[in-house]
Design a protein around this motif. Structure first.
Motif, PDB file in Angstrom:
ATOM      1  N   SER A 175      41.918  79.106  -7.583  1.00  0.00           N
ATOM      2  CA  SER A 175      42.033  80.118  -6.521  1.00  0.00           C
ATOM      3  C   SER A 175      43.391  80.808  -6.571  1.00  0.00           C
ATOM      4  O   SER A 175      43.500  82.007  -6.284  1.00  0.00           O
ATOM      5  CB  SER A 175      41.809  79.470  -5.151  1.00  0.00           C
ATOM      6  OG  SER A 175      42.829  78.539  -4.846  1.00  0.00           O
ATOM      7  N   LEU A 176      44.450  80.072  -6.928  1.00  0.00           N
ATOM      8  CA  LEU A 176      45.776  80.673  -7.056  1.00  0.00           C
ATOM      9  C   LEU A 176      45.762  81.770  -8.113  1.00  0.00           C
ATOM     10  O   LEU A 176      46.214  82.897  -7.871  1.00  0.00           O
ATOM     11  CB  LEU A 176      46.802  79.594  -7.417  1.00  0.00           C
ATOM     12  CG  LEU A 176      48.203  80.095  -7.807  1.00  0.00           C
ATOM     13  CD1 LEU A 176      48.893  80.699  -6.593  1.00  0.00           C
ATOM     14  CD2 LEU A 176      49.028  78.965  -8.411  1.00  0.00           C
ATOM     15  N   MET A 217      52.483  81.472 -11.719  1.00  0.00           N
ATOM     16  CA  MET A 217      51.070  81.220 -12.047  1.00  0.00           C
ATOM     17  C   MET A 217      50.738  79.728 -12.088  1.00  0.00           C
ATOM     18  O   MET A 217      49.601  79.348 -12.316  1.00  0.00           O
ATOM     19  CB  MET A 217      50.745  81.842 -13.403  1.00  0.00           C
ATOM     20  CG  MET A 217      50.779  83.362 -13.427  1.00  0.00           C
ATOM     21  SD  MET A 217      49.371  84.087 -12.548  1.00  0.00           S
ATOM     22  CE  MET A 217      48.027  83.715 -13.649  1.00  0.00           C
ATOM     23  N   ARG A 218      51.742  78.893 -11.945  1.00  0.00           N
ATOM     24  CA  ARG A 218      51.640  77.444 -12.057  1.00  0.00           C
ATOM     25  C   ARG A 218      51.100  77.005 -13.422  1.00  0.00           C
ATOM     26  O   ARG A 218      50.308  76.066 -13.541  1.00  0.00           O
ATOM     27  CB  ARG A 218      50.780  76.859 -10.935  1.00  0.00           C
ATOM     28  CG  ARG A 218      51.213  75.414 -10.617  1.00  0.00           C
ATOM     29  CD  ARG A 218      50.288  74.700  -9.658  1.00  0.00           C
ATOM     30  NE  ARG A 218      50.569  73.274  -9.689  1.00  0.00           N
ATOM     31  CZ  ARG A 218      49.744  72.355  -9.209  1.00  0.00           C
ATOM     32  NH1 ARG A 218      48.610  72.708  -8.640  1.00  0.00           N
ATOM     33  NH2 ARG A 218      50.057  71.085  -9.288  1.00  0.00           N
ATOM     34  N   PHE A 219      51.551  77.713 -14.458  1.00  0.00           N
ATOM     35  CA  PHE A 219      51.330  77.219 -15.810  1.00  0.00           C
ATOM     36  C   PHE A 219      52.227  76.001 -16.044  1.00  0.00           C
ATOM     37  O   PHE A 219      51.907  75.118 -16.824  1.00  0.00           O
ATOM     38  CB  PHE A 219      51.637  78.300 -16.845  1.00  0.00           C
ATOM     39  CG  PHE A 219      50.659  79.452 -16.809  1.00  0.00           C
ATOM     40  CD1 PHE A 219      49.330  79.246 -16.472  1.00  0.00           C
ATOM     41  CD2 PHE A 219      51.066  80.735 -17.121  1.00  0.00           C
ATOM     42  CE1 PHE A 219      48.432  80.300 -16.449  1.00  0.00           C
ATOM     43  CE2 PHE A 219      50.171  81.798 -17.102  1.00  0.00           C
ATOM     44  CZ  PHE A 219      48.854  81.580 -16.764  1.00  0.00           C
ATOM     45  N   GLN A 275      41.169  72.156 -22.903  1.00  0.00           N
ATOM     46  CA  GLN A 275      41.174  73.083 -21.777  1.00  0.00           C
ATOM     47  C   GLN A 275      41.913  72.507 -20.570  1.00  0.00           C
ATOM     48  O   GLN A 275      42.339  73.254 -19.674  1.00  0.00           O
ATOM     49  CB  GLN A 275      39.731  73.437 -21.355  1.00  0.00           C
ATOM     50  CG  GLN A 275      38.827  73.876 -22.489  1.00  0.00           C
ATOM     51  CD  GLN A 275      39.434  74.966 -23.331  1.00  0.00           C
ATOM     52  OE1 GLN A 275      39.895  75.977 -22.830  1.00  0.00           O
ATOM     53  NE2 GLN A 275      39.459  74.754 -24.654  1.00  0.00           N
ATOM     54  N   ARG A 276      42.064  71.181 -20.527  1.00  0.00           N
ATOM     55  CA  ARG A 276      42.705  70.539 -19.378  1.00  0.00           C
ATOM     56  C   ARG A 276      44.124  70.068 -19.670  1.00  0.00           C
ATOM     57  O   ARG A 276      44.778  69.510 -18.809  1.00  0.00           O
ATOM     58  CB  ARG A 276      41.851  69.349 -18.908  1.00  0.00           C
ATOM     59  CG  ARG A 276      40.496  69.771 -18.358  1.00  0.00           C
ATOM     60  CD  ARG A 276      39.741  68.611 -17.741  1.00  0.00           C
ATOM     61  NE  ARG A 276      39.236  67.678 -18.740  1.00  0.00           N
ATOM     62  CZ  ARG A 276      39.688  66.445 -18.911  1.00  0.00           C
ATOM     63  NH1 ARG A 276      40.685  65.993 -18.163  1.00  0.00           N
ATOM     64  NH2 ARG A 276      39.176  65.659 -19.836  1.00  0.00           N
ATOM     65  N   LEU A 277      44.563  70.285 -20.906  1.00  0.00           N
ATOM     66  CA  LEU A 277      45.927  69.881 -21.231  1.00  0.00           C
ATOM     67  C   LEU A 277      46.922  70.873 -20.651  1.00  0.00           C
ATOM     68  O   LEU A 277      46.636  72.069 -20.563  1.00  0.00           O
ATOM     69  CB  LEU A 277      46.111  69.825 -22.753  1.00  0.00           C
ATOM     70  CG  LEU A 277      45.489  68.625 -23.471  1.00  0.00           C
ATOM     71  CD1 LEU A 277      45.614  68.796 -24.982  1.00  0.00           C
ATOM     72  CD2 LEU A 277      46.155  67.326 -23.032  1.00  0.00           C
ATOM     73  N   PRO A 278      48.080  70.413 -20.260  1.00  0.00           N
ATOM     74  CA  PRO A 278      49.097  71.348 -19.745  1.00  0.00           C
ATOM     75  C   PRO A 278      49.593  72.260 -20.854  1.00  0.00           C
ATOM     76  O   PRO A 278      49.548  71.906 -22.040  1.00  0.00           O
ATOM     77  CB  PRO A 278      50.203  70.409 -19.249  1.00  0.00           C
ATOM     78  CG  PRO A 278      50.014  69.144 -20.019  1.00  0.00           C
ATOM     79  CD  PRO A 278      48.539  69.020 -20.256  1.00  0.00           C
TER      80      PRO A 278
END
Length: 585
Positions: free
Chosen positions: A418-419, A394-396, A111-114
């Motif tokens: 929040s973004l 979306m800063r993916f 879940q925290r991997l880019p």
């Protein structure tokens, strides 16, 4: 290669012990029970030897003495069985808690991997690491707990009992036993590499199966069944060869060590017989004890050897899971990152450059300034960077150069949660989670009332087909087995956004799977939804973006034309050519 494998094996073992160390008390209790079990098991042959001496040493048999000894032995056997049962329960609990911890950490890391990691790795292989490799690791670890502790304590205990009987015969056993360890060690080193290859091919096979099941309609539509079978057979053959080599080498351990054990048993019997007949050093009962101890002393070496080869497989699988756990996570939010609340919708991209790989340039020196409430349509040929632009908003992904700002703040200085909460996103590729229709619509706003959920569904006209489902809004659906068409799934995705309208919207081919008549109806809902909100619309059907305030025409990662629909047609450029090609008939 051998040095690398040895290093990987040592690292995997060290990490495994770190996880096991979380359950020190259970491990200590298991070792105590193992020691108790071994002590009782080793004491029983002494009782049997005494019983034999009662028969051999006198002219008549002392039945009362024998019954007393046998009754004592029976009690000890029962006590040993109970202790072994409790020890196995503890070992099972520790094993599966360790595997649970590793799986949880692997899934949490996922879940925290880019997104770059997910996009660049085969999904089936990732699944295989968390499921299949973790299972293989559990099997090896359980065998290790069950046999390793008992084996080590048995060796130490048996050695002590044999020394108490006669040190000379004990010396015969001790000198010959290390031979089996050297054999097991050599085989274990050879098997690790094959077990690692086996795990990698198994992940490749899982990935292929996952791919073919997910795209079975496409496979059948293009009559690709035979090619799929051939591809599977090729991977299956490689897996078979690797597995056979791994299992063959590991299977050599048992017969090799058993052969050495038989030599030790024969040596003890021969030396013991000479000690009785010629030197009168021990009794027949004591020789019986020695033969029993010789078996018990060498048996753990045989079992530990088997455990070692199984551990090669377990450690090879564990190394793949640890590799996932230790991947670089997504760059965390800055400590002083601001929380974006109720964004005004001002978006600015300044001199943005981005590419997924250094070899392939995509977006270079891109500039865009969007005022709040503006509807921006993004069009262009496939691969021009439309979806990439959405990923950056979306800063993916983070930009390589330049900056993306919301309301004057760089998105890298805003918390991701929040973004993204300030964006409503409807993609061409829909996703339905396991749960009811109501749960799926409420995904972005769990506290919504039933009335609000139904109102959102009515606004997108999803209410029509939902009411025809067996249980209406309470019908349980899933992404793979929902019975819904792609268009119906897309309507549910639109309903999610409609329920929790944020200040900015991203519609990436949001109506691509919806029929023209329904699309025309939904467009009016979209118009209401977008009113006063900054909206980014990606569309191939240019008829759906005529009302956009600004249309960005992209090609090769750059905006080559910009303006309203009428302005772009008047320019008679690339956009006009695209538009006319769709309506030339």
């Amino acid at each position: 290669m051998k040095k690398e494998n040895k290093t990987a094996q040592r690292i995997a073992l060290k990490k495994t012990l770190a996880y096991v160390g979380r359950y020190k008390l259970q491990i200590v209790f298991s070792i105590i029970l193992a020691a108790g079990t071994v002590a009782l098991t080793l004491y029983i042959p002494i009782l049997i030897g005494r019983a034999i001496d009662l028969i051999v040493g006198k002219g008549s048999v002392d039945f009362d003495g024998m019954l007393s000894i046998l009754a004592k032995a029976a009690v000890l056997i029962i006590a040993t069985a109970v202790m072994q049962w409790v020890m196995n329960i503890i070992n099972n609990r520790v094993t599966f808690k360790v595997v649970r911890d590793i799986r949880s950490e692997a899934f949490e890391k996922l879940q925290r991997l880019p997104l770059a990691y997910i996009d660049s790795h085969v999904h089936g292989d990732i699944v295989s690491r968390i499921i299949a490799d973790a299972d293989q690791f559990a099997d090896g670890l359980l065998m290790g707990f069950t046999q390793f502790f008992t084996g080590v304590v048995t060796i130490i205990g048996t050695l002590g009992f044999m020394l108490s009987l006669d040190w000379r015969i004990t010396l015969v056993v001790v000198v010959l036993t290390p031979v089996s360890l050297f054999i097991a060690r050599g085989i274990a080193r050879a098997t690790f590499d094959y077990f690692r290859i086996q795990s990698e091919i198994r992940g490749e096979q899982t990935a292929l199966i996952d791919e073919l099941i997910g795209d079975q309609k496409t496979v059948k539509a293009f009559s690709h069944e035979q090619q799929a079978i051939d591809e599977f057979d090729e991977i299956n053959d490689r897996l078979t060869k690797a597995s056979v080599k791994a299992v063959f080498l590991s299977s050599l351990t048992n017969p090799s060590t058993r052969f050495v054990n038989s030599l030790i048993y024969a040596a003890v019997a021969l030396f013991g017989a000479v000690a009785i007949i010629k030197w009168d050093l021990i009794t027949v009962g004591e020789l019986t004890c020695f033969l029993s101890y010789a078996n018990q002393y060498t048996k753990p070496f045989n079992e530990i050897s088997g455990v070692v080869t199984e551990l090669q497989n377990a450690l090879a699988c564990a190394a793949r899971v640890f590799e996932l756990i230790e991947c670089e996570p997504e760059i965390p939010d800055a400590d002083d990152a601001a929380v974006l609340e109720n964004a005004q919708g001002s978006v600015k991209l300044s001199d943005v450059s981005f590419s997924y790989s250094p070899e392939t340039r995509l977006i270079e020196h891109f500039d865009l300034d969007v005022r709040p409430g503006t509807r921006i349509a993004i069009v262009g040929p496939t691969g021009c960077g439309k979806t990439t632009l959405i990923n950056l908003l979306m800063r993916f992904y983070d930009v390589n150069e330049g900056s993306v700002s919301i309301d004057g703040s760089d998105v890298r200085n805003i918390t991701r949660a929040s973004l993204r909460h300030n964006y409503g996103m409807v993609l061409q590729e829909t996703w339905i989670k396991n749960g009811t229709v109501r749960d799926n619509i409420k995904m972005g706003r769990p506290d919504a009332t039933d009335e609000e959920v139904e109102a959102a569904a009515k606004a997108t006209h999803a209410d029509r087909f939902i009411k025809r489902l067996p249980d209406g809004y309470d019908t349980v659906i899933s992404d793979s087995n929902s019975g819904l068409s792609q268009g119906q799934k897309q309507l549910l995705s639109i309903s999610r956004v409609m329920l929790d309208l944020p200040p900015m919207l991203i519609l990436d081919e949001a109506t691509s799977s919806i029929d023209t008549r329904t699309e025309a109806i939904i467009q009016s809902s979209f118009a209401k939804m977008m009113k006063g909100r900054t909206s980014f619309i990606v569309a191939h059907r240019l008829s759906t973006i005529r009302e956009a305030d600004v249309i960005l025409v992209m090609k090769d990662g750059n905006v080559i034309e910009q303006g309203s629909h009428d302005q772009l047609l008047a320019m008679n450029g690339f956009y006009a050519a695209l538009y006319n090609s769709q309506f030339s008939t």
